[in-house]
Design an enzyme around this catalytic site. Structure first.
Site, short mmCIF file in Angstrom:
data_model
loop_
_atom_site.label_atom_id
_atom_site.label_comp_id
_atom_site.label_asym_id
_atom_site.label_seq_id
_atom_site.Cartn_x
_atom_site.Cartn_y
_atom_site.Cartn_z
CB SER A 120 8.78 -58.58 7.37
OG SER A 120 7.46 -59.11 7.43
CE1 TYR A 171 7.39 -55.33 3.07
CE2 TYR A 171 6.59 -57.44 3.89
CZ TYR A 171 7.07 -56.16 4.12
OH TYR A 171 7.25 -55.72 5.42
P1 NAD Z 1 5.82 -46.66 7.05
O1 NAD Z 1 5.27 -46.66 5.69
O2 NAD Z 1 5.04 -46.02 8.14
O3 NAD Z 1 7.27 -46.02 7.07
C1 NAD Z 1 8.23 -46.32 6.10
C2 NAD Z 1 9.13 -45.11 5.93
O4 NAD Z 1 10.12 -45.42 4.92
C3 NAD Z 1 8.37 -43.88 5.43
O5 NAD Z 1 8.72 -42.77 6.24
C4 NAD Z 1 8.88 -43.69 4.00
O6 NAD Z 1 8.96 -42.33 3.59
C5 NAD Z 1 10.28 -44.29 4.09
N1 NAD Z 1 10.79 -44.66 2.78
C6 NAD Z 1 10.19 -45.42 1.83
N2 NAD Z 1 10.95 -45.49 0.72
C7 NAD Z 1 12.06 -44.75 0.98
C8 NAD Z 1 13.22 -44.41 0.23
N3 NAD Z 1 13.39 -44.86 -1.02
N4 NAD Z 1 14.17 -43.62 0.79
C9 NAD Z 1 14.00 -43.15 2.04
N5 NAD Z 1 12.93 -43.43 2.81
C10 NAD Z 1 11.97 -44.21 2.28
O7 NAD Z 1 6.11 -48.19 7.41
P2 NAD Z 1 6.56 -48.94 8.75
O8 NAD Z 1 5.48 -49.85 9.13
O9 NAD Z 1 7.09 -47.99 9.76
O10 NAD Z 1 7.72 -49.84 8.14
C11 NAD Z 1 9.09 -49.72 8.46
C12 NAD Z 1 9.79 -51.03 8.12
O11 NAD Z 1 9.21 -52.07 8.90
C13 NAD Z 1 9.64 -51.46 6.66
O12 NAD Z 1 10.87 -52.02 6.21
C14 NAD Z 1 8.56 -52.53 6.72
O13 NAD Z 1 8.68 -53.47 5.67
C15 NAD Z 1 8.86 -53.14 8.07
N6 NAD Z 1 7.74 -53.89 8.65
C16 NAD Z 1 6.59 -53.26 9.02
C17 NAD Z 1 5.56 -54.01 9.58
C18 NAD Z 1 4.26 -53.39 10.03
O14 NAD Z 1 3.32 -54.14 10.34
N7 NAD Z 1 4.13 -52.08 10.09
C19 NAD Z 1 5.70 -55.40 9.74
C20 NAD Z 1 6.89 -56.00 9.34
C21 NAD Z 1 7.89 -55.23 8.80
#
Ligand code: NAD
Length: 257
Positions: free
Chosen positions: A145, A158
């Protein structure tokens, strides 16, 4: 399918939705067989598998809680057994908890660190052991991130998890280079996914956020997936130990204020 990842097998954690699903679809389009890790076997997981298979790619679903060590080891063994090999690990699964420093509970702290930091480390460890046994060569790509560097009030655990992921990545890059494994982070800014559901319901907040983003829009999962596909490809064979920021300029704009 033909493509720059033809013949490769990629494991994407947390791949049922959001950025993980976007990455799975893109890697499949580039010719890889894709192992979709999901937390639970449900309709969303089945739908994700169908979307990937519709691209003509081999695809299997693997249920595992990647915040615990035993399932991460089993996951690597299961993917190699069912898809024949494993070349690319994408540590994407992640969670966040909104709480001020005075409110964070031990349970919140442990859950965020276990999912975002401990899980990716032990999955990388199991992956590296597999690559060593298989004769070398692989890619580890962590979805970090902008908050691996940028403070984010009300998200201290986080930020700690993503900052930690940056140093894990840098250290693993040095240690795993002799095995032919590159290790890099892709660090998104604000991306339209279910993790931001509350924000996305609030048009005024979205407008205020977009005003902070120099390119003028939030990112899409496909924006992140493009960087992942590049890091997985032969074009990135000399890139290791670094973070690619995918944020439409957000980070530098914040730093200016
Ligand atoms: P999201 O919540 O849509 O998806 C996250 C997925 O991870 C979900 O399908 C969830 O079931 C799965 N997950 C959570 N805990 C788990 C576990 N213990 N075992 C297996 N699966 C698990 O979120 P996203 O936005 O798609 O995020 C994906 C990654 O991107 C994350 O690491 C998040 O920190 C990072 N990220 C997202 C953003 C954003 O703005 N969306 C920005 C920076 C970083």
């Amino acid at each position: 399918p033909a493509g720059r990842l033809a013949g490769r097998v990629a494991l994407v954690t947390g791949a049922a939705q959001g950025i993980g699903l976007g990455i799975a679809l893109r890697l499949a389009r580039e010719g890889a067989a894709v192992a979709l890790n999901v937390h639970k076997e449900d309709a969303r997981a089945a739908e994700a598998r169908q979307q990937v298979q519709a691209l003509g790619a081999a695809c299997e679903v693997f249920v595992a809680d990647v915040s615990r060590i035993a399932p991460t080891r089993q996951l690597v063994a299961d993917v190699a057994a069912r898809l024949g090999r494993l070349d690319i690990l994408v540590n994407n699964a992640g969670i966040e908890r909104h709480a001020g420093v005075l409110e964070v509970t031990e349970a919140d702290f442990d859950a965020v660190i276990a999912t975002n930091l401990k899980g990716p480390f032990f999955l990388a460890q199991a992956f590296a052991a597999h690559v060593q046994d298989a004769g070398g060569g692989g890619r580890i790509i962590n979805i970090s991130s902008v908050h691996e560097d940028l403070p984010f009030p009300h998200f201290a655990p986080y930020c700690a998890s993503k900052g930690g992921l940056r140093m894990l990545m840098r250290t693993m890059a040095l240690e795993l280079a002799p095995l032919g494994i590159t290790v890099n982070n892709v660090s998104p800014g604000a991306i339209r996914t279910p993790i931001n559901e509350a924000l996305l319901q609030d048009a005024a907040k979205v407008a205020a956020l977009q005003a902070q983003i120099p390119v003028g829009r939030m990112g899409e999962p496909s924006d992140v997936a493009g960087a992942v596909a590049f890091l997985a490809s032969a074009d990135a064979s000399y890139i290791t130990g670094t973070s690619i920021i995918v944020d439409g300029g957000l980070l530098w704009n914040y730093s200016e204020q």
